[in-house]
Design an enzyme around this catalytic site. Structure first.
Site, mmCIF file in Angstrom:
data_model
loop_
_atom_site.group_PDB
_atom_site.id
_atom_site.type_symbol
_atom_site.label_atom_id
_atom_site.label_comp_id
_atom_site.label_asym_id
_atom_site.label_seq_id
_atom_site.Cartn_x
_atom_site.Cartn_y
_atom_site.Cartn_z
ATOM 1 N N HIS A 14 0.847 -1.203 0.000
ATOM 2 C CA HIS A 14 0.000 0.000 0.000
ATOM 3 C C HIS A 14 0.876 1.245 0.000
ATOM 4 C CE1 HIS A 14 1.212 -0.404 4.182
ATOM 5 N NE2 HIS A 14 0.968 0.890 4.325
ATOM 6 N N ASP B 73 0.748 5.254 1.825
ATOM 7 C CA ASP B 73 0.052 5.927 2.923
ATOM 8 C C ASP B 73 -0.706 7.132 2.369
ATOM 9 O OD1 ASP B 73 1.186 4.055 4.563
ATOM 10 O OD2 ASP B 73 2.650 5.417 5.474
ATOM 11 N N HIS C 291 4.709 0.063 -0.057
ATOM 12 C CA HIS C 291 5.461 -0.686 0.945
ATOM 13 C C HIS C 291 4.556 -1.741 1.565
ATOM 14 C CE1 HIS C 291 3.707 2.866 2.912
ATOM 15 N NE2 HIS C 291 3.673 2.181 4.040
ATOM 16 N N ARG D 169 5.862 -8.563 16.153
ATOM 17 C CA ARG D 169 6.521 -7.306 15.817
ATOM 18 C C ARG D 169 5.560 -6.164 16.122
ATOM 19 N NH1 ARG D 169 6.482 -4.084 11.053
ATOM 20 N NH2 ARG D 169 8.426 -2.884 10.850
HETATM 21 O O1 LIG Z 1 4.911 -1.715 10.416
HETATM 22 C C1 LIG Z 1 5.512 -1.149 9.518
HETATM 23 O O2 LIG Z 1 6.751 -1.195 9.407
HETATM 24 C C2 LIG Z 1 4.772 -0.383 8.455
HETATM 25 C C3 LIG Z 1 3.391 -0.018 8.846
HETATM 26 C C4 LIG Z 1 2.653 0.684 7.761
HETATM 27 O O3 LIG Z 1 3.034 0.690 6.622
HETATM 28 C C5 LIG Z 1 1.405 1.413 8.078
HETATM 29 O O4 LIG Z 1 0.922 1.327 9.235
HETATM 30 O O5 LIG Z 1 0.888 2.097 7.171
HETATM 31 FE FE LIG Z 2 2.131 2.284 5.500
#
Ligand SMILES: O=C(O)CCC(=O)C(=O)O
Ligand SMILES: [Fe+2]
Length: 353
Positions: free
Chosen positions: A231, A233, A287, A297
């Site tokens: 996705h 952001d 990403h 995690r």
């Molecule tokens: O957890 C991560 O490293 C990325 C999280 C992410 O891309 C998001 O929350 O939009």
């Molecule tokens: Fe993200």
């Protein structure tokens, strides 16, 4: 028949001890969602290609406090990384270790609650839909995100008077601090396009931003599962604090790159609004997070966003890559795509033609 048999049994003392808090599952039922898709005939996630590991460009923000030439050099590094990577990491960012640690400790405490309690907690403290897990609209296993998250509009937390719990006061403190960092970076990025703006100071106040607390449970059932599907952001920019487990990947020059985790830095990534505002100069890069078979995690993402009615105009001269749109309109479109398709389309919906 069995129900009847049970009903006819004489009442007897319940010898089973009551279920204690510890015995109630805290993980959301991700495996059931996975099994449901398997049963429908989707046999496995898409094969993930082997990816190279790389360190993100590392920028020392202390340079901004030094002489004019160091300051200029630092601003250029920020703009270059935003054009070429859409991602970078920063040190000496001004957010104290204490604030990061307390936020993480509160986040871990929240996720340890039983699943049913997490749902109830979100329902009584945050806007509806704030607690999310998996991908309810997924029709394919490759659209499932093996994670749970509290995606909280900071308006729910900020300025609501006295905080009734330590989580919301920690979120507020975290947001106010990170917001200053985000504004500094956004102002620098705007300056480097040659067009200074007051848009960030005036419209991206902490209460219009979002805080997302992510938890990725270990996933042992399939090593190709994604913790979050690919996705971009929707923010102007995102400030991300991750732990040392790793799993974040991004696209660079058409290839997936695994980001080497460094919990001592903060990751900054350009979001869709900055890509549109800069007329594609800065890149809002795809990403995702790959799941880990052994370790859970955590990450915390601060989405630096304007108020819903803020209109984003693409670029300052013709040709403008995107038509003008309000942030509210953009969010509505994203929500609709995720509900109907299972994933976000994003900026290409707003191309000028
Ligand atoms: O957890 C991560 O490293 C990325 C999280 C992410 O891309 C998001 O929350 O939009
Ligand atoms: Fe993200």
């Amino acid at each position: 028949m069995q129900d009847q048999a049970l009903m006819q049994e004489p009442a007897k003392k319940n010898l089973n001890p009551p279920i204690t808090m510890e015995e109630q599952p805290s993980d959301p039922p991700l495996e059931i969602a996975f099994q449901h898709l398997l049963d429908k005939g989707d046999d496995k996630p898409d094969e993930l290609p082997v990816v190279k590991e790389a360190e993100l460009p590392l920028i020392d923000l202390n340079q901004l406090q030094l002489g004019e030439s160091e300051r200029q050099a630092c601003k250029q590094q920020i703009a270059k990384a935003s054009r070429e990577w859409g991602f970078f990491q920063v040190v000496n960012h001004g957010i104290s270790r204490d604030i990061l640690d307390i936020m993480r400790a509160e986040q871990m405490k929240l996720f340890k609650k039983p699943f049913e309690e997490k749902k109830a907690y979100a329902a009584s403290n945050f806007s509806s839909g704030s607690y999310r897990w998996g991908t309810p609209s997924a029709t394919k296993i490759s659209h499932v995100s093996w994670s749970e998250a509290f995606h909280v509009p900071l308006n729910d937390v900020i300025g609501s008077g006295e905080h009734n719990n330590s989580l919301s006061s920690t979120m507020e403190q975290f947001a106010v601090n990170v917001s200053e960092l985000a504004q500094t970076l956004a102002d620098i990025l705007a300056d480097e396009t040659g067009y200074s703006t007051r848009i960030f100071k005036e419209t991206c106040v902490p209460s219009s931003c979002y805080l997302r607390l992510n938890r990725y449970p270990p996933c042992a059932i399939n090593d190709q599962m994604l913790g979050i599907i690919s996705h971009t952001d929707s923010s102007f920019l995102t400030v991300l604090h991750q732990d040392g487990v790793g799993g974040l990947q991004l696209v660079k020059n058409g290839e997936w790159i695994a980001v080497k985790p460094n919990p001592d830095t903060l990751i900054i990534n350009i979001g869709d609004l900055f890509q549109a505002w800069s007329n594609d100069l800065y890149k809002s890069v795809e990403h995702r997070v790959v799941s880990n078979p052994m370790n859970e995690r955590f990450s915390t993402a601060y989405f630096y966003c304007p108020s819903h009615d803020t209109v984003i105009q693409s670029g300052h001269d013709e040709p403008r890559v995107y038509r003008s749109f309000s942030f509210g309109e953009f969010q509505k479109q994203v929500k609709q795509d995720v509900c109907t398709l299972g994933y976000k389309i994003g900026l290409s919906r707003f191309l000028n033609n």
